[in-house]
Write an enzyme that holds these catalytic residues in place. Sequence first.
Site, short mmCIF file in Angstrom:
data_model
loop_
_atom_site.label_atom_id
_atom_site.label_comp_id
_atom_site.label_asym_id
_atom_site.label_seq_id
_atom_site.Cartn_x
_atom_site.Cartn_y
_atom_site.Cartn_z
N LYS A 78 0.86 -1.19 0.00
CA LYS A 78 0.00 0.00 0.00
C LYS A 78 0.89 1.24 0.00
O LYS A 78 1.90 1.28 0.70
CB LYS A 78 -0.90 -0.03 1.25
CG LYS A 78 -1.90 1.11 1.34
CD LYS A 78 -2.78 0.99 2.59
CE LYS A 78 -3.85 2.08 2.63
NZ LYS A 78 -4.71 1.96 3.83
N SER A 158 -9.78 2.18 2.85
CA SER A 158 -8.84 2.86 1.97
C SER A 158 -7.86 1.92 1.27
O SER A 158 -7.26 2.32 0.28
CB SER A 158 -8.06 3.89 2.78
OG SER A 158 -7.23 3.25 3.74
N SER A 182 -10.15 0.10 7.17
CA SER A 182 -9.54 0.11 5.83
C SER A 182 -8.87 -1.17 5.37
O SER A 182 -8.46 -1.26 4.21
CB SER A 182 -8.52 1.24 5.74
OG SER A 182 -9.19 2.43 5.48
N1 GLN Z 1 -13.20 4.69 6.00
C1 GLN Z 1 -12.64 5.20 7.20
C2 GLN Z 1 -12.24 6.63 7.02
O1 GLN Z 1 -12.49 7.15 6.00
C3 GLN Z 1 -11.50 4.35 7.65
C4 GLN Z 1 -10.27 4.61 6.90
C5 GLN Z 1 -9.13 3.78 7.39
O2 GLN Z 1 -9.33 2.81 8.12
N2 GLN Z 1 -7.92 4.21 7.03
O3 GLN Z 1 -11.66 7.24 7.87
#
Ligand code: GLN
Length: 496
Positions: A78, A158, A182
Site C-alpha cells: 500500500k 482505503s 480500511s
Molecule cells: N473509511 C474510514 C475513514 O475514512 C477508515 C479509513 C481507514 O481505516 N484508514 O476514515
Amino acid sequence: MTDLLKMTAVEARAALDDKSISAVELTDAYLAAADETQALNAYTEITHDKAREMAAASDGRLAKGEGGALEGLPIGVKDLFCTMGVETTACSNILNGFKPVYESTVTQNLWDDGAVMLGKLNCDEFAMGSANETSARGAVASPWTVDGDDQDYAPGGSSGGSAASVAAHSSIMATGTDTGGSIRQPAAFCGVVGIKPTYGRCSRRGIVAFASSLDQAGPITRDVADGALMLQSMASHDLGDSTSVADPMPNLMAGLEDGIKGMTIGIPSEYTMDGMDSQITALWEEGRKWLEDAGATCVEVSLPHTQYALPTYYIVAPAEASSNLARYDGVKYGQRVEGESLDDMYAKTRAAGFGDEVTRRILIGTYVLSAGYYDAYYLKAQKTRRLIQNDFIDAFKKVDLLLTPTTPSAAFPIGQKVTDPVTMYLNDIFTVPASLAGVPAMSVPAGLADNGLPLGLQLIAPSFHEDTLVKAGRVLEKAAGFTATASRVASRVAGQ
Ligand code: GLN
C-alpha cells in the site's frame, strides 16, 4: 504460468522449497498479471526491476536452503508505507515526488523474511475513505462485476488497491492499513481475507500517519492461512514506535487447524442498522450456525455504546489527522507552490496539494481541537471512546470472540456515495468500534450476494488474541467454502 497465480502464498512457499517453481518464475507471473490488469488502477507503480532483483536473490538463498518464512513471495505494498528510494505519496499530490530515505519497519520485516516487492498499491488519499475514490491517482475498479451491469464497482477503501490486487491475483498478498476499517471493509468487498491486529502489534514507523492512536498495519490475503503467515512476519516490537508492544505475537500457524470446540462466541445485538441488506443479516445467522456446528456456543451480548462509535471516530480521527498533516508545509516534503510570503506559500501549497476529503478532515479536526470546542467535542469523544472500549472488555469476560457482519452492504458502484460523506462514513459502522477499542479483528469472505458480489463476516477478539482470531477465521472459511474468483480475472486465472 497460470497455475502459479492460483497458488496461495502457503502453497507457493512449499513449492519454492521443493524447487517445483522458482522465485523468478513466480515473480514474473505476478508482474505480468499486474501489467495486464492495470486497467483496474490497483498499482500506482510496478517496480519490475526491483522485483526481479529481489526474486533472483531469493532463488540464491533457496538454493542454499536458507529461505525465510516469506522467501520468494511477491507482495504488493500500500502506498502508505515508506519504501526506500521508491516514490511514496499516500496517494496525495502533496507528497508528489517524495522518495523516502528509509524503509518502514513493517516492509523491512517482510523483506528480511525474503518477500519480493512488486510495487506500490493505490489507496484513498492519506487512507481517508471507504471506496478508494479520494486517491489523487484515481479510483480503483473492483475486479468483481455484476452480470448485465457495465458499471465499475468500488473495491472498498482505503486499502482498495491492496484488496483489488489480491482478488485480481496480481499480487499473492498485500499490505494494508486500518484506522477505522480500511483493511476489513475492502477485504469484504473484494472477497479476500483482511486482518487488523491489536493496536501496537505492527510498528507504525515509516507508515504515513493518518490518526496515530488508531492506525494499524495488517495483511490482505486470499485465505486465512496466508493472513496468519504474513501477519507473523509484519508484527514486531520496534523501539522506533513508542506504542509498539513488547509482547511477542503467538505462533499463528501452529494452532491454525485446532478449531473452536468449547469456545463461546458473542453475537452483539447492536450490530444492525436501518436499511441493512437482508442478505447480510441472513449470512450473519448462517455464520453463527457454522460456528455452532464446529462446537462453539453462540450467545447474544450487548455492546451498549456501539451507536456512539461512528460519531466518536469522526471526531478523534480528524483531530489526529489535522495535527499529523500539519507537517506538509511545502518545506519538508513533496510538493511546494511558491507564494508572496511564507504564509502565502503554506496556504498555496496546502490548497493545491490536499484533495477535498483530506481538506474536510483537516477542517473538522482543527475545529474540534480549537480552544472553544475542545471540551465539547474532542474531550467528550475521548471519554466516549473509553466507554466503547469498556464495552469490549466487559463482553470478553463472557465470550472468547465476537461475530458480526463486516459491512452493512455489498460493494456499491463507483461514484454512488462519493458526493455524500455521511453515507460514505456509514460504511464503517461495524468496523470502527474495534478500532476505537484497539482490539484485533478480521474479515473473512463468507458468501456472495444475489448480484454476485462478495460479502464478509467479521470476527473480533480480545487484545493480543490473534491466535484465537485466525483459528476461528479458519473455521468460518472452511464452512463458507468461498471459492469464487473475481469475475474480471476468472478466465485469466483459470488459464482459459
Ligand atoms: N473509511 C474510514 C475513514 O475514512 C477508515 C479509513 C481507514 O481505516 N484508514 O476514515
